[in-house]
Design a protein around this motif. Sequence first.
Motif, PDB file in Angstrom:
ATOM      1  N   MET A  72      14.727  12.297  25.327  1.00 23.85           N
ATOM      2  CA  MET A  72      14.968  11.489  24.268  1.00 23.85           C
ATOM      3  C   MET A  72      13.671  11.155  23.543  1.00 23.85           C
ATOM      4  O   MET A  72      12.647  10.851  24.182  1.00 23.85           O
ATOM      5  N   GLU A  73      13.681  11.597  22.308  1.00 20.42           N
ATOM      6  CA  GLU A  73      12.418  11.202  21.351  1.00 20.42           C
ATOM      7  C   GLU A  73      12.504   9.997  20.687  1.00 20.42           C
ATOM      8  O   GLU A  73      13.581   9.479  20.122  1.00 20.42           O
ATOM      9  N   ILE A  74      11.297   9.327  20.685  1.00 17.14           N
ATOM     10  CA  ILE A  74      11.309   7.925  20.123  1.00 17.14           C
ATOM     11  C   ILE A  74      11.002   8.125  18.658  1.00 17.14           C
ATOM     12  O   ILE A  74      10.173   8.882  18.179  1.00 17.14           O
ATOM     13  N   PRO A  75      11.992   7.197  17.929  1.00 14.89           N
ATOM     14  CA  PRO A  75      11.980   7.345  16.342  1.00 14.89           C
ATOM     15  C   PRO A  75      10.475   6.939  15.980  1.00 14.89           C
ATOM     16  O   PRO A  75       9.944   5.915  16.460  1.00 14.89           O
ATOM     17  N   ALA A  76       9.907   7.490  14.893  1.00 17.81           N
ATOM     18  CA  ALA A  76       8.610   7.189  14.355  1.00 17.81           C
ATOM     19  C   ALA A  76       8.848   6.244  13.126  1.00 17.81           C
ATOM     20  O   ALA A  76       9.573   6.369  12.485  1.00 17.81           O
ATOM     21  N   ILE A  77       8.345   5.025  13.333  1.00 20.38           N
ATOM     22  CA  ILE A  77       8.487   3.874  12.572  1.00 20.38           C
ATOM     23  C   ILE A  77       7.044   3.811  11.840  1.00 20.38           C
ATOM     24  O   ILE A  77       5.907   3.913  12.452  1.00 20.38           O
ATOM     25  N   ASN A  78       7.285   3.688  10.452  1.00 24.60           N
ATOM     26  CA  ASN A  78       5.805   3.457   9.772  1.00 24.60           C
ATOM     27  C   ASN A  78       5.234   2.464  10.100  1.00 24.60           C
ATOM     28  O   ASN A  78       5.675   1.296  10.038  1.00 24.60           O
ATOM     29  N   LEU A  79       4.039   2.205  10.113  1.00 18.14           N
ATOM     30  CA  LEU A  79       3.089   0.854  10.218  1.00 18.14           C
ATOM     31  C   LEU A  79       3.270  -0.046   9.059  1.00 18.14           C
ATOM     32  O   LEU A  79       3.228  -1.029   9.274  1.00 18.14           O
ATOM     33  N   LYS A  80       3.480   0.676   7.855  1.00 20.79           N
ATOM     34  CA  LYS A  80       3.454  -0.057   6.668  1.00 20.79           C
ATOM     35  C   LYS A  80       4.790  -0.869   6.780  1.00 20.79           C
ATOM     36  O   LYS A  80       4.984  -2.260   6.417  1.00 20.79           O
ATOM     37  N   ALA A  81       5.716  -0.523   7.386  1.00 17.95           N
ATOM     38  CA  ALA A  81       7.215  -1.266   7.479  1.00 17.95           C
ATOM     39  C   ALA A  81       6.750  -2.326   8.608  1.00 17.95           C
ATOM     40  O   ALA A  81       7.494  -3.506   8.279  1.00 17.95           O
ATOM     41  N   ILE A  82       6.170  -2.006   9.756  1.00 20.90           N
ATOM     42  CA  ILE A  82       6.093  -3.090  10.771  1.00 20.90           C
ATOM     43  C   ILE A  82       5.132  -4.165  10.044  1.00 20.90           C
ATOM     44  O   ILE A  82       5.343  -5.286  10.473  1.00 20.90           O
ATOM     45  N   VAL A  83       4.087  -3.817   9.261  1.00 19.87           N
ATOM     46  CA  VAL A  83       3.257  -4.948   8.821  1.00 19.87           C
ATOM     47  C   VAL A  83       3.977  -5.867   7.668  1.00 19.87           C
ATOM     48  O   VAL A  83       3.832  -6.947   7.659  1.00 19.87           O
ATOM     49  N   PHE A  84       4.891  -5.142   6.964  1.00 20.00           N
ATOM     50  CA  PHE A  84       5.733  -5.573   5.919  1.00 20.00           C
ATOM     51  C   PHE A  84       6.664  -6.860   6.600  1.00 20.00           C
ATOM     52  O   PHE A  84       6.604  -7.876   6.149  1.00 20.00           O
ATOM     53  N   VAL A  85       7.448  -6.355   7.437  1.00 19.50           N
ATOM     54  CA  VAL A  85       8.467  -7.016   8.136  1.00 19.50           C
ATOM     55  C   VAL A  85       7.538  -8.449   8.887  1.00 19.50           C
ATOM     56  O   VAL A  85       7.978  -9.593   8.716  1.00 19.50           O
ATOM     57  N   HIS A  86       6.489  -8.187   9.404  1.00 19.28           N
ATOM     58  CA  HIS A  86       5.705  -9.364  10.017  1.00 19.28           C
ATOM     59  C   HIS A  86       5.203 -10.130   9.085  1.00 19.28           C
ATOM     60  O   HIS A  86       4.965 -11.585   9.107  1.00 19.28           O
ATOM     61  N   TRP A  87       4.654  -9.656   8.075  1.00 19.05           N
ATOM     62  CA  TRP A  87       4.057 -10.257   6.980  1.00 19.05           C
ATOM     63  C   TRP A  87       5.435 -11.307   6.279  1.00 19.05           C
ATOM     64  O   TRP A  87       4.807 -12.627   5.952  1.00 19.05           O
ATOM     65  N   LEU A  88       6.312 -10.825   6.090  1.00 15.91           N
ATOM     66  CA  LEU A  88       7.599 -11.606   5.559  1.00 15.91           C
ATOM     67  C   LEU A  88       8.063 -12.277   6.195  1.00 15.91           C
ATOM     68  O   LEU A  88       8.067 -13.620   5.800  1.00 15.91           O
ATOM     69  N   LEU A  89       8.184 -12.266   7.717  1.00 16.40           N
ATOM     70  CA  LEU A  89       8.591 -13.253   8.725  1.00 16.40           C
ATOM     71  C   LEU A  89       7.493 -14.394   8.932  1.00 16.40           C
ATOM     72  O   LEU A  89       7.822 -15.606   8.947  1.00 16.40           O
ATOM     73  N   THR A  90       6.163 -14.235   8.574  1.00 16.31           N
ATOM     74  CA  THR A  90       5.253 -15.201   9.011  1.00 16.31           C
ATOM     75  C   THR A  90       4.899 -15.916   7.922  1.00 16.31           C
ATOM     76  O   THR A  90       4.887 -17.241   7.869  1.00 16.31           O
ATOM     77  N   THR A  91       5.165 -15.301   6.750  1.00 16.69           N
ATOM     78  CA  THR A  91       5.109 -16.164   5.507  1.00 16.69           C
ATOM     79  C   THR A  91       6.381 -17.012   5.179  1.00 16.69           C
ATOM     80  O   THR A  91       6.154 -18.268   5.037  1.00 16.69           O
ATOM     81  N   TRP A  92       7.545 -16.597   5.592  1.00 14.61           N
ATOM     82  CA  TRP A  92       8.705 -17.737   5.804  1.00 14.61           C
ATOM     83  C   TRP A  92       8.475 -18.641   6.882  1.00 14.61           C
ATOM     84  O   TRP A  92       9.123 -19.834   6.594  1.00 14.61           O
ATOM     85  N   GLY A  93       8.082 -18.283   7.955  1.00 15.63           N
ATOM     86  CA  GLY A  93       7.596 -19.271   9.071  1.00 15.63           C
ATOM     87  C   GLY A  93       6.647 -20.444   8.414  1.00 15.63           C
ATOM     88  O   GLY A  93       6.810 -21.474   9.233  1.00 15.63           O
ATOM     89  N   CYS A  94       5.739 -20.086   7.713  1.00 12.94           N
ATOM     90  CA  CYS A  94       4.803 -21.055   7.321  1.00 12.94           C
ATOM     91  C   CYS A  94       5.123 -22.055   6.046  1.00 12.94           C
ATOM     92  O   CYS A  94       4.795 -22.520   5.472  1.00 12.94           O
TER      93      CYS A  94
END
Length: 163
Positions: free
Chosen positions: A1-23
């Motif tokens: 089973m191959e692991i899907p490739a997730i874009n680093l930009k998507a990871i950064v954007f999601v964590h930036w958005l959640l951190t901004t909303w958390g603050c």
Amino acid sequence: MEIPAINLKAIVFVHWLLTTWGCMYPWLPLSYVWGNFTILAIAVWAIAQRDSIDAVLMFLIGMSITILTDIIHFGIYYPSGAIVSSLFRFCAGMAILSLILKPVSCFFVYQMYRERGGEYVGFGLPNVTPNRDSYQSIDQQNSGPAIPPYSQAGESKAGPQAY
């Protein structure tokens, strides 16, 4: 089973958005804000330099450390028994969601680290798998000089003497 490739930009954007909303509501200290946004800045470095193994490794280590520091921040600064507003509940929910997604993000960032040519990080510890080239199997015959079997008939030495 191959692991899907997730874009680093998507990871950064999601964590930036959640951190901004958390603050948005000032319930967490500045150490939470500085820690998370510094790690996201390192992630931008990893995006800008696509061949850098160091940038991805630093982002991975930083994300792992922020998992621990986020748990400590939430444990210390979450108000207990107080009447909280809906804005606080939203911000706390987004910060906790970011914390829940961090181990998954670390997994995908580790896969990116491996794709960029990184190897298992041992942090200076001895290798777990020993080099077996220097070992000799006990099933093989010794190729050295043959040792004669114990024989009493061919001995020239006298045995122990009785007194």
